[in-house]
Design an enzyme around this catalytic site. Structure first.
Site, PDB file in Angstrom:
ATOM      1  N   TYR A  12       0.826  -1.196   0.000  1.00 58.63           N
ATOM      2  CA  TYR A  12       0.000   0.000   0.000  1.00 58.63           C
ATOM      3  C   TYR A  12       0.870   1.260   0.000  1.00 58.63           C
ATOM      4  O   TYR A  12       1.888   1.323   0.684  1.00 58.63           O
ATOM      5  CB  TYR A  12      -0.895   0.043   1.245  1.00 58.63           C
ATOM      6  N   TYR A  13       0.410   2.252  -0.745  1.00 62.46           N
ATOM      7  CA  TYR A  13       0.996   3.587  -0.717  1.00 62.46           C
ATOM      8  C   TYR A  13      -0.148   4.538  -0.378  1.00 62.46           C
ATOM      9  O   TYR A  13      -0.915   4.953  -1.253  1.00 62.46           O
ATOM     10  CB  TYR A  13       1.623   3.925  -2.070  1.00 62.46           C
ATOM     11  N   ARG A  14      -0.298   4.852   0.910  1.00 56.86           N
ATOM     12  CA  ARG A  14      -1.477   5.591   1.353  1.00 56.86           C
ATOM     13  C   ARG A  14      -1.173   6.654   2.400  1.00 56.86           C
ATOM     14  O   ARG A  14      -1.950   7.592   2.564  1.00 56.86           O
ATOM     15  CB  ARG A  14      -2.513   4.618   1.911  1.00 56.86           C
ATOM     16  N   ARG A  52      -6.689  -3.734  10.405  1.00 56.82           N
ATOM     17  CA  ARG A  52      -5.540  -3.857   9.520  1.00 56.82           C
ATOM     18  C   ARG A  52      -4.259  -3.671  10.338  1.00 56.82           C
ATOM     19  O   ARG A  52      -3.939  -2.575  10.777  1.00 56.82           O
ATOM     20  CB  ARG A  52      -5.603  -2.811   8.402  1.00 56.82           C
ATOM     21  N   ALA A  60     -14.487 -19.894   5.417  1.00 52.98           N
ATOM     22  CA  ALA A  60     -15.016 -21.116   4.820  1.00 52.98           C
ATOM     23  C   ALA A  60     -16.007 -21.827   5.719  1.00 52.98           C
ATOM     24  O   ALA A  60     -16.757 -22.699   5.262  1.00 52.98           O
ATOM     25  CB  ALA A  60     -13.867 -22.057   4.464  1.00 52.98           C
ATOM     26  N   ALA A 104     -20.842 -18.199   8.715  1.00 51.35           N
ATOM     27  CA  ALA A 104     -21.023 -17.036   9.581  1.00 51.35           C
ATOM     28  C   ALA A 104     -22.105 -17.338  10.598  1.00 51.35           C
ATOM     29  O   ALA A 104     -22.900 -18.271  10.433  1.00 51.35           O
ATOM     30  CB  ALA A 104     -21.416 -15.815   8.753  1.00 51.35           C
ATOM     31  N   ALA A 153     -13.922 -10.313  -0.044  1.00 50.40           N
ATOM     32  CA  ALA A 153     -15.022 -11.224   0.305  1.00 50.40           C
ATOM     33  C   ALA A 153     -15.795 -10.737   1.520  1.00 50.40           C
ATOM     34  O   ALA A 153     -17.032 -10.814   1.555  1.00 50.40           O
ATOM     35  CB  ALA A 153     -14.468 -12.620   0.560  1.00 50.40           C
ATOM     36  N   GLY A 154     -15.080 -10.237   2.521  1.00 46.43           N
ATOM     37  CA  GLY A 154     -15.758  -9.759   3.721  1.00 46.43           C
ATOM     38  C   GLY A 154     -16.652  -8.567   3.446  1.00 46.43           C
ATOM     39  O   GLY A 154     -17.765  -8.472   3.990  1.00 46.43           O
ATOM     40  N   ASP A 155     -16.184  -7.656   2.601  1.00 48.38           N
ATOM     41  CA  ASP A 155     -16.996  -6.486   2.256  1.00 48.38           C
ATOM     42  C   ASP A 155     -18.202  -6.897   1.417  1.00 48.38           C
ATOM     43  O   ASP A 155     -19.290  -6.333   1.557  1.00 48.38           O
ATOM     44  CB  ASP A 155     -16.145  -5.468   1.505  1.00 48.38           C
TER      45      ASP A 155
END
Length: 321
Positions: free
Chosen positions: A112-114, A176, A236, A239, A263-265
């Site tokens: 990442y470049y943030r 994160r 997998a 939930a 996938a989570g979003d």
């Protein structure tokens, strides 16, 4: 979720960071001449796109650079039906960048470049508080508060406005580790959690706030901290949700996974779209699981998100109906 949305106003409002993405299209180390695909991605924006594809209105607030990739991001979101009238092109900082390397056939490496770039400059003054107050759902994640003090203040202000207006607050912990430590995250996000009506987390993320243990026990512990609904994403293994004291369990939809990113979003977008439909929690989990399955089946963060007419494509695989 029966609160009506005034005509002409988005049902779901979200805020956060969107970055340009340069993704390798074939396995192997990055080197001169390696083929790359240019795109964009952001956790909150993915949810906004997913909700829009499922027939509801959504809006995204954030900053991009006043540059070519920033224009690409805004054009892409508009093309997906997401309202970006509250977004800002910042002339003082470029759009962030995510570099995705497919180092081997089944191993991704992301850089990442943030830091200090446009997305991190989100601030409370960027918020349209009237729009938040008219929405049905405000969705935030734990990524944005980690970007900068002003971004953290924007999230805290947004959830305060939403709660005061009776708007449902959705909070995906989305920790994160590259952005901050678990202790820092627990402290900062602990100020957001009590404002949430719905909280999404993986078990490790839930452990920022409650003791580690069985997923059901952790979900119930989260609801004692404020949210009426706690949804644990188990990959997998599917939930589970604890909503108003009742337990609901959902298996994952078995598919061939080609890209786990997003996938989570996608899962969250399905859950919130079903909530906007007025569906009960079991149906929210069903739609969430289907959206997650679509997402992992296609390369990219949001590109595989389904539209309503496509949901039947995975009906045969949905063994937990």
């Amino acid at each position: 979720m029966s609160r009506p949305t005034p005509q002409g106003h988005p049902e779901l409002v979200t805020l956060g960071e969107v970055m340009a993405v340069a993704a390798a299209t074939s396995p192997g180390p990055l080197a001169t001449g390696a083929p790359l695909r240019l795109g964009w991605a952001g956790a909150e924006a993915t949810v906004a796109v997913g909700v829009s594809r499922l027939g509801h209105t959504s809006a995204w607030t954030g900053r991009v650079g006043e540059d070519a990739t920033g224009a690409m991001v805004l054009a892409g979101l508009r093309a997906e039906g997401v309202d970006v009238s509250g977004a800002r092109a910042d002339p003082t900082a470029p759009t962030g960048l995510m570099l995705r390397e497919r180092r081997t056939a089944d191993r991704l490496r992301v850089t990442y470049y943030r830091a200090g770039l446009a997305g991190s400059r989100l601030a409370p003054e960027d918020l349209d508080e009237a729009r938040i107050a008219r929405a049905r759902i405000l969705h935030v994640t734990g990524i944005t508060p980690a970007l900068s003090p002003t971004a953290r203040a924007a999230v805290e202000r947004a959830v305060t406005v939403a709660r005061a207006a009776g708007v449902t607050v959705s909070f995906d912990v989305n920790h994160r580790e590259r952005l901050w430590s678990r202790a820092e995250a627990a402290d900062a996000l602990g100020h957001v959690l009590p404002y949430a009506d719905i909280v999404f987390a993986g078990p490790e993320e839930a452990a920022l706030f409650v003791p580690e243990g069985e997923p059901e026990r952790m979900a119930r512990a989260l609801t004692r901290l404020g949210p009426a609904q706690a949804v644990l994403k188990l990959g997998a293994d599917g939930a589970l949700a604890v909503a108003d004291g009742a337990l609901h369990v959902r298996r994952a939809v078995p598919v061939t996974a080609v890209d786990p990113v997003g996938a989570g979003d996608a899962f969250v977008s399905g859950y919130l779209a079903a909530a906007l439909d007025g569906s009960p929690v079991p149906e929210r989990l069903r739609l969430a699981a289907l959206c997650g399955a679509f997402a992992v089946s296609v390369p990219g963060d949001w590109e595989g998100l389904p539209r309503r007419a496509e949901l039947g494509l995975l009906a045969a695989q949905d063994i937990s109906r």
